[in-house]
Design a protein around this motif. Structure first.
Motif, PDB file in Angstrom:
ATOM      1  N   TYR A  16      36.619  41.715  34.548  1.00 40.42           N
ATOM      2  CA  TYR A  16      37.136  40.541  33.833  1.00 40.42           C
ATOM      3  C   TYR A  16      36.499  40.489  32.454  1.00 40.42           C
ATOM      4  O   TYR A  16      35.349  40.927  32.280  1.00 40.42           O
ATOM      5  N   ALA A  17      37.220  39.924  31.502  1.00 40.93           N
ATOM      6  CA  ALA A  17      36.644  39.696  30.169  1.00 40.93           C
ATOM      7  C   ALA A  17      35.447  38.758  30.343  1.00 40.93           C
ATOM      8  O   ALA A  17      35.453  37.924  31.262  1.00 40.93           O
ATOM      9  N   PRO A  18      34.414  38.852  29.466  1.00 42.45           N
ATOM     10  CA  PRO A  18      33.215  38.025  29.636  1.00 42.45           C
ATOM     11  C   PRO A  18      33.516  36.536  29.825  1.00 42.45           C
ATOM     12  O   PRO A  18      32.911  35.894  30.698  1.00 42.45           O
ATOM     13  N   ASP A  19      34.454  35.984  29.068  1.00 35.82           N
ATOM     14  CA  ASP A  19      34.804  34.557  29.217  1.00 35.82           C
ATOM     15  C   ASP A  19      35.319  34.257  30.619  1.00 35.82           C
ATOM     16  O   ASP A  19      34.970  33.253  31.237  1.00 35.82           O
ATOM     17  N   ARG A  23      33.692  31.858  33.506  1.00 36.28           N
ATOM     18  CA  ARG A  23      34.475  30.780  34.122  1.00 36.28           C
ATOM     19  C   ARG A  23      34.549  30.986  35.632  1.00 36.28           C
ATOM     20  O   ARG A  23      34.327  30.062  36.408  1.00 36.28           O
ATOM     21  N   ARG A  24      34.824  32.213  36.044  1.00 37.82           N
ATOM     22  CA  ARG A  24      34.938  32.487  37.476  1.00 37.82           C
ATOM     23  C   ARG A  24      33.625  32.215  38.201  1.00 37.82           C
ATOM     24  O   ARG A  24      33.611  31.622  39.286  1.00 37.82           O
ATOM     25  N   ALA A  25      32.518  32.645  37.574  1.00 38.53           N
ATOM     26  CA  ALA A  25      31.212  32.459  38.226  1.00 38.53           C
ATOM     27  C   ALA A  25      30.890  30.975  38.355  1.00 38.53           C
ATOM     28  O   ALA A  25      30.408  30.525  39.407  1.00 38.53           O
ATOM     29  N   SER A  26      31.178  30.189  37.292  1.00 36.89           N
ATOM     30  CA  SER A  26      30.808  28.776  37.375  1.00 36.89           C
ATOM     31  C   SER A  26      31.783  28.016  38.271  1.00 36.89           C
ATOM     32  O   SER A  26      31.373  27.113  38.999  1.00 36.89           O
TER      33      SER A  26
END
Ligand code: IYR
Length: 225
Positions: A16-19, A23-26
């Motif tokens: 995934y792109a860093p952004d 978002r996914r992690a949070s």
């Protein structure tokens, strides 16, 4: 005959792109933070295929030499649930009335647990999880499993996560000792009872202990070097 090495491309991996990663992690953390262990369950039925998919998810867990040293026994039969409740409550009465040291009883006070386990009959599913330190082949030969406890623990973590993700609640119940699970469920002696996971909808207006929502901050649980 031992299996030989056969490497295949990992085409299922997704970067995934860093952004997106952030978002996914949070978002995943926010969703998992809502998970609570409940001790009162509704009797509402749950479709079996949901449980099947959650167990399949657990079965993808990393494990020693891919020997998958676990057995999940799903109980919905009311007669078996009743037997399990009677046996568990017998052990729990001994635990709470003498076997457990006072220090342990004190640690449980903020959770409000006691020897009564009505959830073992109320919840639509009990999943007894066994760890197998060895497997028995059809010809009777024994095959050693590696890291059976660690592997089974990881699989259970993924099972609990999958159950939460499906919108159900669970309770990790650990009557001790748990030998009665082998007897009642007719499991062989290479299967060591590990945990009884209670699964279903929470009871209407269920209450959960405030104490258990206090999670240690990152600085206390992690060290970055
Ligand atoms: N097995 C008992 C006691 C118990 C132990 C722990 I550690 C808990 O976090 C909760 C309960 C019971 O199930 O009541």
């Amino acid at each position: 005959m031992p299996e030989t090495l056969n490497l295949i491309s990992h085409s299922d991996y997704r970067e995934y792109a860093p952004d997106d990663m952030q978002r996914r992690a949070s978002e995943f953390y926010a969703d998992l933070r809502r998970r609570r262990t409940v001790r009162e369950f509704s009797r509402r039925p749950v479709p079996r295929d949901i449980i099947e998919n959650c167990i399949l998810t657990a079965g993808t867990a990393p494990n020693g030499a891919n020997l998958q040293p676990w057995q999940f026994v799903v109980i919905s039969d009311p007669t078996i649930k009743h037997k399990l409740r009677v046996a568990a409550e017998e052990e729990e009465r001994e635990f709470y009335n003498g076997r457990a040291p006072q220090e342990w009883i004190d640690a449980l006070t903020p959770l409000g647990t006691d020897p009564n386990k009505p959830f073992l009959e109320d919840a639509p599913y009990l999943i007894a999880i066994f760890a197998k330190s060895y497997d028995v082949l059809p010809d009777g030969r024994k095959v050693k499993n590696y890291y059976a406890s660690e592997s089974t623990g990881i699989a259970i973590g993924m099972l609990i996560t999958a159950i939460h993700n499906a919108g159900l609640a669970s309770l990790t119940h650990t009557p001790s000792p748990m030998g009665f699970l082998n007897q009642i469920l007719g499991r062989p002696e290479n299967e060591r009872p590990f945990l009884l996971l209670v699964v279903g909808y929470p009871a209407d207006d269920v209450k959960v202990p405030a104490f258990a929502s206090k999670k240690k901050p990152l600085a206390q649980i992690a060290t970055f070097l």
